[in-house]
Design a protein around this motif. Sequence first.
Motif, PDB file in Angstrom:
ATOM      1  N   GLU A  42       0.844  -1.203   0.000  1.00  0.00           N
ATOM      2  CA  GLU A  42       0.000   0.000   0.000  1.00  0.00           C
ATOM      3  C   GLU A  42       0.877   1.250   0.000  1.00  0.00           C
ATOM      4  O   GLU A  42       2.080   1.182   0.279  1.00  0.00           O
ATOM      5  CB  GLU A  42      -0.912  -0.005   1.238  1.00  0.00           C
ATOM      6  CG  GLU A  42      -1.807  -1.209   1.361  1.00  0.00           C
ATOM      7  CD  GLU A  42      -2.965  -1.216   0.365  1.00  0.00           C
ATOM      8  OE1 GLU A  42      -3.088  -0.285  -0.457  1.00  0.00           O
ATOM      9  OE2 GLU A  42      -3.749  -2.172   0.405  1.00  0.00           O
ATOM     10  N   ASP A  43       0.267   2.396  -0.285  1.00  0.00           N
ATOM     11  CA  ASP A  43       1.010   3.656  -0.321  1.00  0.00           C
ATOM     12  C   ASP A  43       1.690   3.963   1.014  1.00  0.00           C
ATOM     13  O   ASP A  43       2.739   4.596   1.044  1.00  0.00           O
ATOM     14  CB  ASP A  43       0.083   4.817  -0.710  1.00  0.00           C
ATOM     15  CG  ASP A  43      -0.371   4.727  -2.156  1.00  0.00           C
ATOM     16  OD1 ASP A  43       0.315   4.048  -2.958  1.00  0.00           O
ATOM     17  OD2 ASP A  43      -1.414   5.313  -2.489  1.00  0.00           O
ATOM     18  N   ASP A  44       1.099   3.508   2.122  1.00  0.00           N
ATOM     19  CA  ASP A  44       1.689   3.763   3.443  1.00  0.00           C
ATOM     20  C   ASP A  44       2.767   2.739   3.812  1.00  0.00           C
ATOM     21  O   ASP A  44       3.304   2.763   4.919  1.00  0.00           O
ATOM     22  CB  ASP A  44       0.618   3.818   4.525  1.00  0.00           C
ATOM     23  CG  ASP A  44      -0.116   2.500   4.730  1.00  0.00           C
ATOM     24  OD1 ASP A  44       0.229   1.488   4.078  1.00  0.00           O
ATOM     25  OD2 ASP A  44      -1.059   2.475   5.552  1.00  0.00           O
ATOM     26  N   GLY A  45       3.086   1.791   2.896  1.00  0.00           N
ATOM     27  CA  GLY A  45       4.128   0.806   3.136  1.00  0.00           C
ATOM     28  C   GLY A  45       3.638  -0.510   3.707  1.00  0.00           C
ATOM     29  O   GLY A  45       4.385  -1.480   3.745  1.00  0.00           O
ATOM     30  N   ARG A  46       2.378  -0.556   4.175  1.00  0.00           N
ATOM     31  CA  ARG A  46       1.842  -1.820   4.692  1.00  0.00           C
ATOM     32  C   ARG A  46       1.648  -2.805   3.548  1.00  0.00           C
ATOM     33  O   ARG A  46       1.296  -2.417   2.441  1.00  0.00           O
ATOM     34  CB  ARG A  46       0.493  -1.595   5.388  1.00  0.00           C
ATOM     35  CG  ARG A  46       0.579  -0.896   6.715  1.00  0.00           C
ATOM     36  CD  ARG A  46      -0.780  -0.723   7.389  1.00  0.00           C
ATOM     37  NE  ARG A  46      -1.747  -0.086   6.502  1.00  0.00           N
ATOM     38  CZ  ARG A  46      -2.873  -0.667   6.058  1.00  0.00           C
ATOM     39  NH1 ARG A  46      -3.194  -1.870   6.430  1.00  0.00           N
ATOM     40  NH2 ARG A  46      -3.684  -0.021   5.255  1.00  0.00           N
ATOM     41  N   GLU A  69       2.791  -7.724  10.132  1.00  0.00           N
ATOM     42  CA  GLU A  69       3.917  -6.806  10.293  1.00  0.00           C
ATOM     43  C   GLU A  69       5.173  -7.565  10.659  1.00  0.00           C
ATOM     44  O   GLU A  69       5.129  -8.666  11.200  1.00  0.00           O
ATOM     45  CB  GLU A  69       3.611  -5.788  11.383  1.00  0.00           C
ATOM     46  CG  GLU A  69       3.456  -6.411  12.755  1.00  0.00           C
ATOM     47  CD  GLU A  69       3.113  -5.412  13.839  1.00  0.00           C
ATOM     48  OE1 GLU A  69       3.341  -4.211  13.645  1.00  0.00           O
ATOM     49  OE2 GLU A  69       2.613  -5.845  14.890  1.00  0.00           O
TER      50      GLU A  69
END
Length: 153
Positions: free
Chosen positions: A46-50, A117
């Motif tokens: 995702e754009d947030d790195g997740r 994570e």
Amino acid sequence: MDDQTKTPFTRRPDLLVATEGEFAGWRTWSRDTFESHNGPFWHKIEDDGRVRCAFRAETKHLNGLKHVHGGCYMTFADYCLFAFASPVLQGPAVTVTFASEFLNAAYEGELVEAEGEVTRAGGSLIFVRGLLKSGERPLFSFSGTIKRVKRKT
């Protein structure tokens, strides 16, 4: 950010990107024939790195009770360990520990998704945890340790 630019490990020749259908734009690896045969399993950053992972439950994923087979959960979760760790992997790795809890059943046609994570990334070991869900229903929790390995020359 495109995960092809994050690390050398994510710029793999076996990294395939779906160009059509439900998972257009999602990625999978083709080198692991066991996962390819049992999937298809998909991931995207995702754009947030997740990192998110998912698969659509098909008849081939079911057990005799018409639930997604526990072995399918485990295979998908192992795939997820590597997808979640992909931003910090710098080469090949293997699973050295895997723990899990079965929480609920999934059924044919359901979208099974995984969130997770990296809890710690050391020099040789990467610790990962995650949760499989269908909608808001938790299905399977897992954690594992990945060991970086050197390529044989």
